[in-house]
Design a protein around this motif. Sequence first.
Motif, short mmCIF file in Angstrom:
data_model
loop_
_atom_site.label_atom_id
_atom_site.label_comp_id
_atom_site.label_asym_id
_atom_site.label_seq_id
_atom_site.Cartn_x
_atom_site.Cartn_y
_atom_site.Cartn_z
N ASP A 1 29.45 46.83 36.61
CA ASP A 1 29.20 47.58 35.63
C ASP A 1 30.38 48.48 35.19
OD1 ASP A 1 28.27 49.28 33.95
OD2 ASP A 1 26.86 50.40 35.21
N PHE A 2 31.21 47.94 34.29
CA PHE A 2 32.48 48.86 33.79
C PHE A 2 32.04 49.60 32.56
CE2 PHE A 2 34.67 45.33 36.27
CZ PHE A 2 34.95 46.10 37.36
N GLY A 3 30.80 49.85 32.24
CA GLY A 3 30.69 50.74 31.13
C GLY A 3 30.90 49.97 29.84
N LYS A 4 31.93 49.51 29.62
CA LYS A 4 32.32 48.98 28.29
C LYS A 4 33.54 47.97 28.84
CE LYS A 4 33.28 49.86 23.38
NZ LYS A 4 33.45 50.84 22.42
N THR A 5 33.55 46.78 28.13
CA THR A 5 34.94 45.99 28.31
C THR A 5 35.76 46.06 27.16
OG1 THR A 5 33.41 44.51 29.69
CG2 THR A 5 35.47 43.73 28.62
N LEU A 6 36.95 46.50 27.52
CA LEU A 6 38.14 46.44 26.55
C LEU A 6 38.32 45.20 26.01
CD1 LEU A 6 39.84 48.24 24.70
CD2 LEU A 6 41.31 48.35 26.50
N ASN A 7 38.70 44.20 27.31
CA ASN A 7 39.41 42.97 26.84
C ASN A 7 38.82 41.96 28.13
OD1 ASN A 7 41.18 40.51 27.34
ND2 ASN A 7 42.33 41.85 25.82
N PRO A 8 38.06 41.10 27.96
CA PRO A 8 37.59 40.28 28.94
C PRO A 8 38.28 39.79 29.71
CG PRO A 8 36.10 39.97 26.93
CD PRO A 8 37.21 40.86 26.52
N LEU A 9 39.49 39.37 29.24
CA LEU A 9 40.42 38.35 29.93
C LEU A 9 41.23 39.28 30.79
CD1 LEU A 9 42.40 36.08 27.32
CD2 LEU A 9 40.85 35.38 29.18
N LEU A 10 41.73 40.34 30.24
CA LEU A 10 42.17 41.39 31.27
C LEU A 10 41.25 41.75 32.17
CD1 LEU A 10 44.24 43.96 28.73
CD2 LEU A 10 45.22 41.76 29.87
N LEU A 11 40.20 42.07 32.02
CA LEU A 11 39.13 42.53 32.87
C LEU A 11 39.07 41.34 34.31
CD1 LEU A 11 37.15 44.57 33.76
CD2 LEU A 11 35.50 43.31 32.62
N ALA A 12 39.02 40.34 33.58
CA ALA A 12 38.87 39.27 34.78
C ALA A 12 40.04 39.21 35.71
CB ALA A 12 38.46 37.88 34.00
N GLY A 13 41.32 39.12 34.96
CA GLY A 13 42.60 39.26 35.76
C GLY A 13 42.61 40.40 36.76
N GLN A 14 42.24 41.53 36.48
CA GLN A 14 42.09 42.65 37.34
C GLN A 14 41.10 42.36 38.44
OE1 GLN A 14 43.97 45.45 37.61
NE2 GLN A 14 44.64 45.90 35.64
N VAL A 15 39.89 41.84 37.96
CA VAL A 15 38.75 41.46 39.19
C VAL A 15 39.29 40.69 40.03
CG1 VAL A 15 36.53 41.02 39.48
CG2 VAL A 15 37.09 42.73 37.92
N HIS A 16 39.67 39.61 39.59
CA HIS A 16 40.21 38.37 40.49
C HIS A 16 41.47 38.93 41.38
CE1 HIS A 16 38.76 34.82 37.62
NE2 HIS A 16 37.95 35.74 37.86
N GLY A 17 42.24 39.61 40.92
CA GLY A 17 43.47 40.30 41.84
C GLY A 17 43.10 41.14 42.72
N GLY A 18 42.14 42.10 42.54
CA GLY A 18 41.66 42.91 43.42
C GLY A 18 40.82 42.24 44.40
N ALA A 19 40.00 41.28 43.95
CA ALA A 19 39.04 40.53 44.94
C ALA A 19 39.75 39.86 45.82
CB ALA A 19 37.88 39.61 44.18
N MET A 20 40.86 39.10 45.48
CA MET A 20 42.01 38.49 46.55
C MET A 20 42.60 39.43 47.34
SD MET A 20 41.58 35.40 46.19
CE MET A 20 43.08 35.03 47.50
#
Length: 769
Positions: A641-660
């Motif tokens: 839950d990020f409240g609102k998604t600005l850019n789904p591609l950027l968001l997925a990259g951030q989440v994937h990187g942080g999770a790794m």
Amino acid sequence: MAAPIKFGVGQSVLRKEDDALIRGKGRYTDDYAPQAVLRCLVLRSPHAHAKFTIDAGRARTLPGVALILTAAEVGDLGNLPCLFNLETDPFTGPPYPILAKDEVRHVGDAVAFVVAETIDQARDAIEAIEVKWSPLPAVTGVVNAIKKGAPQVWPDKPGNVLFDVSIGDKAATEAVFAKAHTVAEISIVNPRVVASFMETRAAVCEYDPKADHLTLTVGSQGSHRLRDILCQNVLNIPTDKMRVICPDVGGGFGTKLFPYREYALMAVAARKLKKAVKWSADRSEHFMGDAQGRDNVTTAKMALAEDGKFLAMDCDLIGDMGAYLSTFGPYIPHGGAGMLPGLYDIQAFHCRVRTIFTHSVPVDAYRGAGRPEAAYVIERLVDACARKLEMTPDAIRRKNFIPPKALPYKTATGKVYDSGDFAAHLKRAMEIGEWKEFSKRAKAAKKHGLIRGIGLASYVEVCGVMGEETANVRLDPNGDVTVLIGTQSSGQGHQTAYAQIVAEQFGVAPERVHVRQGDTAEIATGLGTGGSASIPSGGVSVERATRDLGQKLKEIAAQALEASAGDLEITDGIIRIAGTDRSISFADVAKRAGADPSKLNGSATFASADGTYPNGTHLAEVEIDPATGIIRIVNYVIVDDFGKTLNPLLLAGQVHGGAMQGIGQALMEQVVYGATDGQLITATYMDYALPRAADGPAFVFETNNIPCTTNPMGVKGAGEAGAIGSCPAVVNAIVDGLWREYKIDHIDMPATPERVWIAINEHHRRHSL
């Protein structure tokens, strides 16, 4: 409802930054080489604790050597400051000198700074400096450092303790524990890690003697904060005497937010020599000279009712500061402790927080900065509670989640969660992860001699509280738009994200929006980037500044079109009278004779006083080979839950990187120091393991967004979230597998094959006696 803007908020716009980077046209600090630049090296201590004398006389006479600085030559400089203190129990930190004098306190402590014509000549000078070392007893690890009789890092800090304070209500918590049905308890280690960004720290410093002015080009997470600290606290010069420029930055993760010794030493050298100087860290220097992360030891207890309700939580948290106090070092464990209650309705809470000195590299903010440590504690403890009461991990979470109807909810530590539906993202993660079918997969794995485990972690963090961020948005003569803002991208994609915010209102394509960051001469103020604040704070500033500019442009266009500004609309980079074909382009507005230049600039400032609270659930499924201890992640689901998604591609990259990054810490990353000599054993990637692509799973990522009520854009921040939910999810999955098969209920990070194999074989040994 109007159709979404093609390049606006919510659209998966490709990163503007990537074309130049993948073509090798990125411009990083080490790419910048002024003519006749001198090269710099730092002489570092090989001892964790020692007295020393230093003689650089012979080294100064070597060919090409321009300058050698020791503590004697920089005695007029201020110390590196710690910018955090406790309001209720203020402490006095020890000095953090620019160069150590007489005594070193960790391997890598800086004792001399060499400037020469070439890097090889600088290396020769380093080897020629005569240092006589008298080694002293050293201590590493907080458990060792607080033992009676442990070597002292600082003589005026008995027991190596900086502060020992309490958060919450100790008496009320103890009263609840006394009446509890039962108590679950864990003791866990959150190991020390290195922020392994791609680009090591580097800097170039130039001096203009006529203007008495310094220019520092440096890969940092914020040019203004760095300039202000260096000028005001260390160099003792006005801030207008230094310009800081941040070009492309290859990763930061918090560690590049701080001032470091090398930057001040370069400023001194450039002024003395009246020449440009350049320094670039090699990877071992990165291990010895850059702030490190995490390194907590925590004991946590939960008082439980018979039905599984959480009644009270009590913690004892010990945080390692290293040998000196880095910029925000003491804040990390203290601030993180405020997030220990997690997403749960826990009415009584107490935490003892101790910060401890050891003979090691200083510790400071690393992706999440205290919140990953807190989430790891509470989510490991929740699973321990479930085992204690023979409940399932999901059932005990649903039992204790703060319900949506209770929001806004003030936790026992004073945090106010404004929005969310925590049970909803838990449920969705379990659906995607096929939780109900896990037993079938576990049985199938066992037929092949493998053990499966499945784990949950439902996290919450606080972010977006860096302070005020100002954005200026201007119309350029050609009709393009330029954004000037004091945040700093280190890979997040600010160029793209801010362009989308502008596009949302103006309809201009991303290539027509130019984002300027990282130059104190061009941008008046800035906080830099940290704490997932760039979009929650900087994004709001950009949105409001764009709106301000839009209104001003309508006023100019109204005169040209002989219409009321209220009748105008902005689309596709033109201003038209609504419902007609009469319009004027941005370029024509910019060129319009008599236009007031101030009308071509919009500005806005925003600060989030309350912060935002992103939250979510990570689900990890692992397969363990008991013969080798090797762990493979076979299923990984994230619902945030990020409240609102600005850019789904950027968001997925951030989440994937942080999770790794979290997976790396859970499975393999750990800084190791020698127990008696304080030697940094993991000082290269030959000894410090990082996750590779093969170590990661195929992530399944969704959002269950509920707009933030305290942020005008509704966003909650996302940069650190992946690193917060991943560690507890992975380790809970490992423990789940070990518990199912062997009744092993604990393992510490990193859960290396060796550790897992030993735990299994210790179990076999005990049960064979």
